[in-house]
Design an enzyme around this catalytic site. Structure first.
Site, PDB file in Angstrom:
ATOM      1  N   GLU A 152       0.820  -1.215   0.000  1.00  0.00           N
ATOM      2  CA  GLU A 152       0.000   0.000   0.000  1.00  0.00           C
ATOM      3  C   GLU A 152       0.855   1.267   0.000  1.00  0.00           C
ATOM      4  O   GLU A 152       0.763   2.127   0.875  1.00  0.00           O
ATOM      5  CB  GLU A 152      -0.961  -0.005   1.184  1.00  0.00           C
ATOM      6  CG  GLU A 152      -1.960  -1.149   1.136  1.00  0.00           C
ATOM      7  CD  GLU A 152      -2.967  -1.124   2.280  1.00  0.00           C
ATOM      8  OE1 GLU A 152      -4.038  -1.735   2.131  1.00  0.00           O
ATOM      9  OE2 GLU A 152      -2.678  -0.499   3.322  1.00  0.00           O
ATOM     10  N   GLU A 159      -6.581  -7.606  -1.322  1.00  0.00           N
ATOM     11  CA  GLU A 159      -7.207  -7.719  -0.002  1.00  0.00           C
ATOM     12  C   GLU A 159      -8.693  -7.432  -0.174  1.00  0.00           C
ATOM     13  O   GLU A 159      -9.068  -6.313  -0.532  1.00  0.00           O
ATOM     14  CB  GLU A 159      -6.597  -6.742   1.001  1.00  0.00           C
ATOM     15  CG  GLU A 159      -5.135  -7.013   1.331  1.00  0.00           C
ATOM     16  CD  GLU A 159      -4.582  -6.039   2.371  1.00  0.00           C
ATOM     17  OE1 GLU A 159      -5.395  -5.329   3.029  1.00  0.00           O
ATOM     18  OE2 GLU A 159      -3.347  -5.978   2.528  1.00  0.00           O
TER      19      GLU A 159
END
Length: 651
Positions: A150, A325
């Protein structure tokens, strides 16, 4: 490239074997395989576990975990652990820490606490990536790699001191060559901001009593984006050399705006993103009413989720993406974290596929017993019992979802430079680039239309029935040329603030539309930033419809265009609110109903079917399959059929 070699959607899970006793790993792998999962993602936060002290390594636990997964027929997506430099590394090299906007040095104790411009940290990242790739890069179970984790999320893309502050002047000197060019581009004559030495230029924080020069801030955002690109490229180079044939990807985040994803993703094989529909609703649907948030509190708003799917499909020019995710229960990080509705996990999985996902990875396998994510759910509860999402994954058959092409006939143009300069001076505290962009996106989704989200440069050699530019604020000669070519092939629709800025962030010499004035056939008369209690009324020229605009209005002087809608009250009364010149329309007012009406008319002219969908019901098409997705918690009737709440149905 090593892949799962599947013609249908595949499912996986994020697992953290280092969080549970080793005697439980075999049972976990067995259950994962029985659940129909094909792979596990590993090791993105494991640096301290792999290298507990400088130069002392413990690989055995990861070797054992990989062996167990492999024995049960599972593949591995390996991650570089560089999002979490360990405490000993920070103690040894504290200068790698980032500096926040208030000038405070970040401390150890969370994640992404490093400065992307730090050459020292890049070397450390290269070292640990090299060691991991040497050990696992040719393991037949490893099908691919995720770089870092991320990147830039949670405000970590920008460091305002340290290595970034030192590198910024050199980046500027390479970009502008001379200080005169820099001063001219930034408009430094304003407030006596001229620079006479490169080293006088600092990051644009703590700039006394007012906001920084927007051109200065824009270039700093570009600089930080380039630093992220360079940081990741170090890992890509290592992995390409030492782990050939494996895919490389990165897990980006919801509504990522911290860097230019088109640049950062250019050397990845495909992109992935982390989908949390319920948390997304709270933090990014700030323009929605509390009533709407409540209606979709357990499913997420369908357009916010699908927008990100379409964005990430478009980053690599229409290539399939992964959800790395996928929320499968309640999250932990939003202001409110409701339990998803029954069926939501299956709905989200089907929706991801319909927008171009080739794989969905659930986060996480077992809920954590420790630290920051104790309150975050997994497919298993802390005690190992199957949670609600587990059963939904078990009931979902991915073999029914073939990996066909998403054939969208409408494109939305997106550009990070426009996003940054728009948000630096929104001129209305309730307005942002994403807000304006989503008004156009939602209008199309409410009409049942599939869209591609692409950069203007990707228009070359593409054939769309309609191209829409919701907020293309920053215009360059290259983009303008491409828009002229596109207008010869299909209609164009522009939103407010189009072409208001040039590449430096300054307003063009001849004002808005300078580079596309012959295309639009109008000049800006005025813009109006509206208080929440003010609205502007608009009427279609044929008197067939009227609309109410909020937040932002622009009026236009007609040169070669005609007015299709005019303001009927206020200081812009009688002025054009929407114009049309040949195949090019400009919508100057932010009204959801106006935008939807104009787009519907153009779509109809182009022979594209539209629908009046009930709230929360969406159509998505992939190949020859059309899904009806109901994000409501109650049944919805449409076209004589009843669609149960929180479900998807083949048409």
């Amino acid at each position: 490239m090593s892949t799962l070699n599947s013609a249908t959607l595949t499912l996986g899970v994020c697992d953290y074997p280092e969080h549970v006793p080793e005697n439980e790993w075999t049972a976990h792998a067995q259950r994962q395989k029985e659940l129909g999962l094909a792979y596990v993602r590993l090791a993105e936060f494991s640096w301290a576990k792999i290298e507990p002290q400088d130069g002392r390594f413990d690989w055995q636990w990861l070797d054992n975990a990989i062996d167990i997964y492999t024995q049960h027929g599972l593949k591995i997506v390996m991650c570089t652990p560089t999002a979490t430099p360990p405490a000993w590394l920070i103690q040894k090299h504290p200068q790698i820490l980032a500096i926040d906007a208030q000038g405070q040095t970040m401390r150890f104790g969370s994640r992404r606490h490093y400065d992307h411009a730090s050459l020292l940290y890049r070397e450390e990242s290269k070292r640990i990536t090299t060691l991991m790739a040497q050990r696992y890069g040719n393991n037949p179970a490893v099908i691919g790699w995720q770089t870092d984790n991320e990147l830039g999320h949670e405000g970590t893309a920008v460091s305002y001191g340290g290595a970034s502050a030192m590198a910024f002047p050199q980046w500027l000197s390479e970009r502008y060559q001379t200080l005169d060019a820099l001063n001219q581009a930034w408009g430094c004559a304003f407030w006596s901001q001229d620079y006479s030495d490169w080293q006088q230029v600092n990051p644009p924080n703590l700039t006394a009593v007012r906001q920084p020069n927007p051109s200065h801030a824009l270039d700093y955002q570009r600089f930080c984006s380039d630093m992220i690109d360079e940081f990741q490229q170090v890992q890509i180079d290592v992995l390409r050399a030492l782990s050939p044939g494996r895919f490389l990807t990165h897990n980006f985040v919801i509504f990522a705006q911290e860097f230019d994803l088109y640049k950062v993703a250019k050397n990845l094989d495909f992109v992935a993103w982390d989908s949390y529909p319920i948390g997304m609703l709270e933090f990014f649907a700030t323009w929605e009413s509390e009533e709407t948030k409540t209606e979709f509190a357990r499913t997420g708003h369908p357009d916010l989720v699908s927008f990100n799917h379409d964005l990430y499909r478009g980053i690599k020019g229409g290539r399939d993406f992964w959800v790395m995710e996928q929320q499968c229960g309640h999250a932990n990080w939003a202001q409110y974290n409701p339990l998803p509705a029954a069926g939501a996990v299956k709905l989200w999985t089907a929706q991801a596929w319909a927008h171009g996902a080739s794989s969905v990875t659930y986060f996480r396998w077992r809920a954590s017993h420790m630290a920051q994510e104790i309150m975050h759910s997994g497919l298993l509860q802390q005690d190992g019992r199957a949670d609600r999402g587990y059963q939904e994954v078990k009931d979902f058959d991915p073999s029914n979802f073939a990996l066909e092409k998403v054939n969208a006939r409408v494109a939305l143009l997106h550009d990070y430079n426009s996003l940054w300069i728009y948000n630096l001076q929104p001129h209305n505290k309730d307005l942002s680039y994403w807000h304006q962009f989503m008004m156009f996106y939602s209008a199309l989704r409410e009409l049942g239309v599939d869209v591609d989200i692409i950069h203007p440069e990707q228009l070359a050699n593409k054939n769309y029935a309609l191209v829409v530019a919701p907020a293309l604020t920053l215009m360059t000669p290259e983009i303008a040329t491409q828009l002229h070519h596109t207008a010869e092939k299909c209609p164009l629709v522009f939103g407010p603030r189009t072409a208001f800025r040039e590449h430096s962030g300054r307003v063009a010499k001849h004002g808005q539309f300078e580079l596309i004035d012959t295309l639009v056939g109008v000049k800006l008369a005025n813009f109006d930033s509206l208080r929440p209690t003010i609205s502007q009324q608009i009427e279609q020229e044929d008197k067939q419809a009227s609309f109410s605009a909020k937040l932002w209005c622009e009026s236009y002087v007609l040169t070669t265009a005609i007015a299709t809608h005019r303001y009927t009250d206020g200081p812009m009364q009688g002025m054009a609110a929407v114009s049309k010149h040949e195949q090019v329309s400009v919508i100057g007012a932010l009204s959801a109903t106006l935008i939807k009406s104009v787009l519907k008319d153009v779509l109809t002219e182009q022979g594209i079917d539209t629908f009046e969908l009930p709230k929360g019901l969406r159509l998505s098409r992939r190949g020859d399959t059309t899904l009806v997705l109901n994000f409501n918690q109650q049944d919805v009737e449409w076209h004589g059929n009843t669609y149960p709440g929180v479900s998807f149905t083949d048409l």
